[in-house]
Design a protein around this motif. Sequence first.
Motif, PDB file in Angstrom:
ATOM      1  N   GLU A  71      -6.128  10.622  -3.096  1.00  0.00           N
ATOM      2  CA  GLU A  71      -4.948  10.997  -3.874  1.00  0.00           C
ATOM      3  C   GLU A  71      -3.979  11.762  -2.975  1.00  0.00           C
ATOM      4  O   GLU A  71      -4.362  12.733  -2.332  1.00  0.00           O
ATOM      5  CB  GLU A  71      -5.353  11.869  -5.065  1.00  0.00           C
ATOM      6  N   ASP A  72      -2.751  11.283  -2.906  1.00  0.00           N
ATOM      7  CA  ASP A  72      -1.716  11.910  -2.078  1.00  0.00           C
ATOM      8  C   ASP A  72      -2.196  12.128  -0.642  1.00  0.00           C
ATOM      9  O   ASP A  72      -1.977  13.188  -0.041  1.00  0.00           O
ATOM     10  CB  ASP A  72      -1.260  13.243  -2.692  1.00  0.00           C
ATOM     11  N   GLY A  73      -2.891  11.123  -0.101  1.00  0.00           N
ATOM     12  CA  GLY A  73      -3.302  11.155   1.297  1.00  0.00           C
ATOM     13  C   GLY A  73      -4.580  11.905   1.587  1.00  0.00           C
ATOM     14  O   GLY A  73      -4.993  12.004   2.746  1.00  0.00           O
ATOM     15  N   GLU A  74      -5.248  12.441   0.547  1.00  0.00           N
ATOM     16  CA  GLU A  74      -6.456  13.227   0.766  1.00  0.00           C
ATOM     17  C   GLU A  74      -7.627  12.678  -0.037  1.00  0.00           C
ATOM     18  O   GLU A  74      -7.463  12.292  -1.199  1.00  0.00           O
ATOM     19  CB  GLU A  74      -6.223  14.691   0.366  1.00  0.00           C
ATOM     20  N   PRO A  75      -8.841  12.662   0.554  1.00  0.00           N
ATOM     21  CA  PRO A  75     -10.029  12.292  -0.217  1.00  0.00           C
ATOM     22  C   PRO A  75     -10.362  13.412  -1.209  1.00  0.00           C
ATOM     23  O   PRO A  75     -10.537  14.557  -0.795  1.00  0.00           O
ATOM     24  CB  PRO A  75     -11.128  12.158   0.844  1.00  0.00           C
ATOM     25  N   VAL A  76     -10.431  13.081  -2.483  1.00  0.00           N
ATOM     26  CA  VAL A  76     -10.683  14.110  -3.498  1.00  0.00           C
ATOM     27  C   VAL A  76     -12.057  13.956  -4.150  1.00  0.00           C
ATOM     28  O   VAL A  76     -12.552  14.880  -4.794  1.00  0.00           O
ATOM     29  CB  VAL A  76      -9.586  14.105  -4.582  1.00  0.00           C
ATOM     30  N   MET A  77     -12.655  12.778  -3.989  1.00  0.00           N
ATOM     31  CA  MET A  77     -13.996  12.534  -4.516  1.00  0.00           C
ATOM     32  C   MET A  77     -14.684  11.534  -3.610  1.00  0.00           C
ATOM     33  O   MET A  77     -14.045  10.592  -3.126  1.00  0.00           O
ATOM     34  CB  MET A  77     -13.936  11.983  -5.940  1.00  0.00           C
ATOM     35  N   GLY A  78     -15.975  11.722  -3.368  1.00  0.00           N
ATOM     36  CA  GLY A  78     -16.693  10.785  -2.519  1.00  0.00           C
ATOM     37  C   GLY A  78     -18.145  10.649  -2.910  1.00  0.00           C
ATOM     38  O   GLY A  78     -18.767  11.614  -3.369  1.00  0.00           O
ATOM     39  N   VAL A  79     -18.671   9.429  -2.734  1.00  0.00           N
ATOM     40  CA  VAL A  79     -20.090   9.145  -2.942  1.00  0.00           C
ATOM     41  C   VAL A  79     -20.594   8.417  -1.700  1.00  0.00           C
ATOM     42  O   VAL A  79     -19.985   7.430  -1.268  1.00  0.00           O
ATOM     43  CB  VAL A  79     -20.324   8.271  -4.192  1.00  0.00           C
ATOM     44  N   GLY A  90      -4.089   6.631   3.736  1.00  0.00           N
ATOM     45  CA  GLY A  90      -2.964   5.869   3.200  1.00  0.00           C
ATOM     46  C   GLY A  90      -1.847   5.736   4.212  1.00  0.00           C
ATOM     47  O   GLY A  90      -0.669   5.814   3.876  1.00  0.00           O
ATOM     48  N   LYS A  91      -2.218   5.509   5.487  1.00  0.00           N
ATOM     49  CA  LYS A  91      -1.247   5.377   6.577  1.00  0.00           C
ATOM     50  C   LYS A  91      -0.912   3.898   6.792  1.00  0.00           C
ATOM     51  O   LYS A  91      -1.668   3.015   6.385  1.00  0.00           O
ATOM     52  CB  LYS A  91      -1.829   5.958   7.878  1.00  0.00           C
ATOM     53  N   PRO A  92       0.210   3.595   7.437  1.00  0.00           N
ATOM     54  CA  PRO A  92       0.520   2.195   7.745  1.00  0.00           C
ATOM     55  C   PRO A  92      -0.597   1.524   8.543  1.00  0.00           C
ATOM     56  O   PRO A  92      -0.946   0.367   8.295  1.00  0.00           O
ATOM     57  CB  PRO A  92       1.808   2.296   8.567  1.00  0.00           C
ATOM     58  N   ARG A 116       0.815  -1.228   0.000  1.00  0.00           N
ATOM     59  CA  ARG A 116       0.000   0.000   0.000  1.00  0.00           C
ATOM     60  C   ARG A 116       0.844   1.272   0.000  1.00  0.00           C
ATOM     61  O   ARG A 116       0.392   2.313  -0.496  1.00  0.00           O
ATOM     62  CB  ARG A 116      -0.934   0.007   1.216  1.00  0.00           C
ATOM     63  N   LYS A 117       2.052   1.208   0.559  1.00  0.00           N
ATOM     64  CA  LYS A 117       2.855   2.437   0.689  1.00  0.00           C
ATOM     65  C   LYS A 117       3.250   3.026  -0.667  1.00  0.00           C
ATOM     66  O   LYS A 117       3.656   4.180  -0.751  1.00  0.00           O
ATOM     67  CB  LYS A 117       4.085   2.186   1.545  1.00  0.00           C
ATOM     68  N   HIS A 118       3.112   2.240  -1.726  1.00  0.00           N
ATOM     69  CA  HIS A 118       3.455   2.722  -3.064  1.00  0.00           C
ATOM     70  C   HIS A 118       2.243   3.324  -3.782  1.00  0.00           C
ATOM     71  O   HIS A 118       2.379   3.820  -4.894  1.00  0.00           O
ATOM     72  CB  HIS A 118       4.025   1.579  -3.910  1.00  0.00           C
ATOM     73  N   TRP A 119       1.082   3.280  -3.125  1.00  0.00           N
ATOM     74  CA  TRP A 119      -0.124   3.797  -3.764  1.00  0.00           C
ATOM     75  C   TRP A 119      -0.197   5.317  -3.645  1.00  0.00           C
ATOM     76  O   TRP A 119      -0.358   5.848  -2.564  1.00  0.00           O
ATOM     77  CB  TRP A 119      -1.374   3.216  -3.115  1.00  0.00           C
ATOM     78  N   ARG A 120      -0.111   6.003  -4.756  1.00  0.00           N
ATOM     79  CA  ARG A 120      -0.325   7.458  -4.739  1.00  0.00           C
ATOM     80  C   ARG A 120      -1.814   7.771  -4.830  1.00  0.00           C
ATOM     81  O   ARG A 120      -2.299   8.761  -4.289  1.00  0.00           O
ATOM     82  CB  ARG A 120       0.414   8.102  -5.918  1.00  0.00           C
ATOM     83  N   ARG A 121      -2.539   6.893  -5.505  1.00  0.00           N
ATOM     84  CA  ARG A 121      -3.982   7.075  -5.698  1.00  0.00           C
ATOM     85  C   ARG A 121      -4.656   5.727  -5.500  1.00  0.00           C
ATOM     86  O   ARG A 121      -4.184   4.710  -5.990  1.00  0.00           O
ATOM     87  CB  ARG A 121      -4.226   7.592  -7.114  1.00  0.00           C
ATOM     88  N   PHE A 122      -5.779   5.717  -4.752  1.00  0.00           N
ATOM     89  CA  PHE A 122      -6.508   4.457  -4.578  1.00  0.00           C
ATOM     90  C   PHE A 122      -7.966   4.707  -4.235  1.00  0.00           C
ATOM     91  O   PHE A 122      -8.333   5.765  -3.721  1.00  0.00           O
ATOM     92  CB  PHE A 122      -5.843   3.574  -3.511  1.00  0.00           C
ATOM     93  N   TRP A 123      -8.796   3.713  -4.551  1.00  0.00           N
ATOM     94  CA  TRP A 123     -10.196   3.722  -4.138  1.00  0.00           C
ATOM     95  C   TRP A 123     -10.272   3.252  -2.693  1.00  0.00           C
ATOM     96  O   TRP A 123      -9.595   2.307  -2.310  1.00  0.00           O
ATOM     97  CB  TRP A 123     -11.024   2.767  -4.997  1.00  0.00           C
TER      98      TRP A 123
END
Length: 258
Positions: A110-118, A238-240, A77-84
């Motif tokens: 994206e980059d540790g912040e929620p940018v879109m949500g449903v 996106g934390k450990p 997971r630590k390599h994920w810059r963007r994820f659902w």
Amino acid sequence: MHYSSILPDVIKVADEASEKVLHIYQSDFKVSYKADDSPITAADTAAHDIITHGLRNISRDIPILSEEGKDIPWEERKHWRRFWLVDPIDGTKDFTQRTGEFTVNIAMIEDGEPVMGVVIAPALKEAYWGVVGEGAHRRDRTGRVHSIRVAEPKAVKRVVASKNHLNEDTRAFIDALGEHELVQAGSSLKFCRIAEGHADIYPRLGPTCEWDTGAAQAVLVAAGGKVETLDGTPLKYGKPDVLNPYFIAAGSWYIHRP
């Protein structure tokens, strides 16, 4: 990435999962328990399957972290810059107690912040969505869609809280606000009540996980609000450890005081 261009597809996936969840909710479902004693039903797993399948059709290259998915190690997971980030059902206790206040949640991080949500509340027939920087919307039970925005609070603050999580620390925080009115809401709907201007602040001084908050945080921020930890920094993802620190969700009026 232009999230507004894929938002309709994400809403469609969430709606499909919500229909299945509502069908199970209206049946004689069974409740099982996970290793941590939290409840799980066929609705949780069915929604997970529908959402993960739908999101992979939208974007095969973006990884998915779901509460009901397999445990993905931090080394991956630590390599994920963007994820659902997915919570197939937030508020399973509300589901099993048939209060109606449970939600289906899908967020893009994206980059540790929620940018879109449903966020969809199947039993209430309400839906919320937002793209940070582009605004938030609510779909009511008649199917009408309108934009939402946080309210400017009056002297009496409307504090949204859960009857299940009103511990001593939370009571002390609420009392320190002065004159207030308690607004009850379950699951991630607490954030949405602030986003649509029906409440002012939600202190969560108890445990939550990233999937519990990601989608609703995106909606609230898109509506002009914020979610901060107790030291005044934004709640990050996106934390450990997927456990969240304590946080305060509120409109932009709230200023952290050490």
